[in-house]
Motif scaffolding. Structure first.
Motif, PDB file in Angstrom:
ATOM      1  N   ARG A  41     -68.908 -25.471 -37.122  1.00 16.97           N
ATOM      2  CA  ARG A  41     -68.800 -24.761 -35.852  1.00 16.97           C
ATOM      3  C   ARG A  41     -70.144 -24.624 -35.145  1.00 16.97           C
ATOM      4  N   ALA A  42     -71.203 -24.453 -35.930  1.00 19.67           N
ATOM      5  CA  ALA A  42     -72.530 -24.224 -35.347  1.00 19.67           C
ATOM      6  C   ALA A  42     -73.248 -25.517 -34.979  1.00 19.67           C
ATOM      7  N   ARG A  47     -79.063 -24.055 -31.890  1.00 22.12           N
ATOM      8  CA  ARG A  47     -79.573 -22.777 -32.393  1.00 22.12           C
ATOM      9  C   ARG A  47     -79.825 -22.781 -33.891  1.00 22.12           C
ATOM     10  N   THR A  48     -79.350 -23.821 -34.578  1.00 17.09           N
ATOM     11  CA  THR A  48     -79.489 -23.870 -36.043  1.00 17.09           C
ATOM     12  C   THR A  48     -80.013 -25.237 -36.512  1.00 17.09           C
ATOM     13  N   ASP A  52     -78.447 -27.475 -39.378  1.00 20.89           N
ATOM     14  CA  ASP A  52     -77.800 -28.707 -38.912  1.00 20.89           C
ATOM     15  C   ASP A  52     -78.125 -29.888 -39.827  1.00 20.89           C
ATOM     16  N   GLU A  73     -81.455 -18.381 -38.423  1.00 18.72           N
ATOM     17  CA  GLU A  73     -80.284 -19.230 -38.232  1.00 18.72           C
ATOM     18  C   GLU A  73     -79.033 -18.634 -38.877  1.00 18.72           C
ATOM     19  N   CYS A  76     -77.483 -16.431 -36.438  1.00 16.68           N
ATOM     20  CA  CYS A  76     -76.687 -17.209 -35.475  1.00 16.68           C
ATOM     21  C   CYS A  76     -75.316 -17.525 -36.060  1.00 16.68           C
ATOM     22  N   LEU A  77     -75.287 -17.890 -37.343  1.00 15.72           N
ATOM     23  CA  LEU A  77     -73.999 -18.153 -37.992  1.00 15.72           C
ATOM     24  C   LEU A  77     -73.143 -16.894 -38.013  1.00 15.72           C
ATOM     25  N   LEU A  80     -70.854 -16.408 -35.264  1.00 18.45           N
ATOM     26  CA  LEU A  80     -69.681 -17.283 -35.247  1.00 18.45           C
ATOM     27  C   LEU A  80     -68.632 -16.892 -36.281  1.00 18.45           C
TER      28      LEU A  80
END
Length: 113
Positions: A41-42, A47-48, A52, A73, A76-77, A80
């Motif tokens: 999803r991220a 942002r990650t 990634d 990061e 950020c997750l 989500l």
């Protein structure tokens, strides 16, 4: 086919050991693909970038110096996260990362199946 996060600690066999050895000291297992789903999803949002690069079929290493970035990061997750299981998994990963903050003899490896 989850992605486990494993905290490794550097150990040295003796005073003349030139190559460090590593021992696993803690694992955040992902048998239900919680992290893998979050990473999908991220991915690509910009942002990650560290997360990634996690390879779901291989191994990705995050050394102690990148711990602050990993924690950012993971926040950020967390944005989500849709389920309690996802929130719990992110918290467990953050605790693992915090163990690295003041140490230089550890690394986190994301190990895919």
């Amino acid at each position: 086919m989850g992605v486990d996060a494993v905290l490794y600690r550097v150990v040295r066999a003796g005073p003349v050991c030139h190559r460090p050895s590593y021992v696993a000291s803690e694992v955040v297992a992902d048998p239900d693909d919680v992290l893998l789903d979050l990473l999908k999803r991220a991915r690509g949002g910009g942002r990650t970038p560290l997360l990634d690069r996690v390879d779901p079929l291989g191994e990705s290493v995050v050394d102690a110096e990148a711990t602050q970035q990993l924690l950012a990061e993971l926040r950020c997750l967390a944005e989500l996260a849709r389920t309690p299981a996802e929130v719990t998994h992110i918290r467990r990963l953050a605790l693992l990362a915090r163990r690295c903050l003041d140490r230089r003899d550890v690394e986190i490896r994301f190990e895919g199946d």
